[in-house]
Motif scaffolding. Sequence first.
Motif, short mmCIF file in Angstrom:
data_model
loop_
_atom_site.label_atom_id
_atom_site.label_comp_id
_atom_site.label_asym_id
_atom_site.label_seq_id
_atom_site.Cartn_x
_atom_site.Cartn_y
_atom_site.Cartn_z
N ARG A 234 -1.71 -5.27 -2.90
CA ARG A 234 -0.69 -4.25 -3.14
C ARG A 234 0.45 -4.53 -2.18
O ARG A 234 0.27 -4.46 -0.97
N GLY A 346 0.96 5.00 -1.90
CA GLY A 346 0.79 3.93 -0.93
C GLY A 346 1.44 4.19 0.41
O GLY A 346 1.40 3.33 1.30
N ASN A 416 -6.88 5.83 -0.08
CA ASN A 416 -6.75 5.03 -1.29
C ASN A 416 -8.06 4.93 -2.06
O ASN A 416 -8.20 4.09 -2.95
N LEU A 419 -7.71 4.82 -5.85
CA LEU A 419 -7.28 3.50 -6.34
C LEU A 419 -8.45 2.53 -6.35
O LEU A 419 -8.65 1.78 -7.33
N LEU A 439 -3.05 -5.46 -10.01
CA LEU A 439 -2.76 -4.02 -10.06
C LEU A 439 -1.62 -3.72 -11.02
O LEU A 439 -1.66 -2.74 -11.76
N ALA A 445 -1.98 0.80 -10.04
CA ALA A 445 -1.31 1.38 -8.88
C ALA A 445 -0.57 2.66 -9.23
O ALA A 445 -0.14 3.40 -8.34
#
Length: 652
Positions: A234, A346, A416, A419, A439, A445
């Motif tokens: 990411r 994020g 996270n 995710l 992702l 994401a």
Amino acid sequence: MSFGKLLVANRGEIAVRIFRACRELGIRTVAVYSEADEGSMHRRMADEAYPIGPAPASESYLNIERLVEVILESGAEAVHPGYGFLAESAAFARAVREAGAVWVGPPPEAMEAMALKVRAKEIARRAGVPTVPGYDGEDASEERLAAEARRIGYPVLIKASAGGGGRGMRAVARPQDFLEAVRAARREALSAFGDGSVFLEKFIEHPRHIEVQVIGDEHGKVLHLFERECSIQRRHQKVIEEAPSPALEPELREEICSAAVRLAREAGYRNAGTVEFLLDGEAFYFLEMNARLQVEHPVTEMVTGTDLVQLQLAVAAGEPLPLSQEALSFRGHAIEARIYAEGEGGLPAGGRLLLFAPPEGPGIRNDVGVESGDQVPVHYDPMISKLIVFAPTRRMAVRRLRRALEDYTVLGVPTNLPLLRRIAENAAFEAGETTTDFLERHRLAEPPVEIPVPEEAVMLAAAGELASCGRGDDPFAAGPWRHLGSVRLRYRTGDSWHRVEAERLGGRRFRLVQGGEEAEVEVLAFRNGELHATVDGRPVRAGIALEDGAVRVSLGGTVYELFRPRPPEVDEAGGAAAEAAGLVAPMPGTVVKVVAEEGQRVEEGQPLLVLEAMKMEQPVTAPHAGVVRSLPYKEGDLVPGGAVLAEIERED
């Protein structure tokens, strides 16, 4: 080992990991900590701990002068830098040596050779290691770079010569965007690394990211411990790593691992390091070398049965590697998931961990840097722990990862974990079809559509509250529900209200009614934030955190937050409990208005003051007619949860 005391010039999970290895070897440990880490786990674990400065890393963990002072003050005989911060600083390595301590890492000369990507590519070419087609010549004018980009062919990748982590990197698909991308990459590289030089590479679309673990000793032996796949990233930061790579057949594995060893020998490398490659079909290209221990080293340890930190310490002490390449092999499959304190977008997050409960069981390893109650500072990398699973096959490892992620409970800061669960459930991931744009290609994401709070989560929140307020086996024996047989609890989520009718059936058994649904809930245990209960006879495990007027519930791997805007309402008002109910702050807040005065006669229901909590104003009214004897808080005062806001003397 030839040294008895080691200082770890780092923090968090990696410091704890190294301390554990030292404890097994009988090496005393020294921690350093910033003001933000005063109560941290790594400080608590060390035999000795020294403060090194304020929270900003530049004034603490990157302060070479202060670190050297601690080396001398503590008498540390060796220094392990972990990863990040000064782990790849040749200047720090030399300062450690000048202080008379052993540097647990590669020679400063090898670090410098591999630090600049252009120089590292030259070494790779000398070692016969394939490199990505590109341009890294001395003429780095905009005109020359543009011409070379046309020669290489679009898309091209602009990369900073110094540093990494995706900073100073730009992918360019069209010639008209090239010059502005070069200027932006140079500005970012100069800001991040103090060096604005860049070079060009052919942009390989949909590659895999493969890295090889190497280690060398002082006696000329260099070994590889096979490869890891780190394709799921990411913003150029790895999220999931595994060993071995599902993409490599034995012949290609031997080629890529042998290339890594040749490169390490050519660089004069010693101690642990990682050679990174891009894999495009059957072709592989050298990317860079990380002259340090990697975050993802546990997956290599799991499949090879080695302890890389202990091997590092042995090599640093001058011992020969106790391994041969022929004796090294791997078995099974290991997958690592990095747990970050961050929101769905994020962005890093901080705060106090109300509950931190990693999963346990066969084939599960947790490398952690925090415990329940710890503060997660916002000043450093947001990774708080790593989950590593091992199984005989990759398919079994994926299943174990899914189960472990469902059982992972973190309350108090966003993580996270959602995710990671989406990745683990993805069919392409299960099939091993991972690339560096995984992702984005699978749109993982993107934050999912917000799901409503399930009724079971609301009922468990109520059960947790009831259980937390009691003594012994009787949750109604103390607190606002003492002497009561039935209570109502209210929760708010967004614009929705949830009302739970609770009837005690005896012991820790309750009949709960919410939204027309009825369930019998028995609390089997509620310790350290972990609730074990049965719902209509079915066993359920949940994480429950009660704080700041909110109940946070972790159920099936998802965290739900319910707010308690007012104290519980009682059906069978038990005298003093009911009289005080309206006068106690239900949660921490601020007094925004006081409308009564001490000595004033008030009627039942008359406003006394207004409390603002959780961004909502809540009037506090007189529970009965009488005289105001005490108003301890004035406008603007902060009020803790549970504080008495007013005392009313009842009139006869």
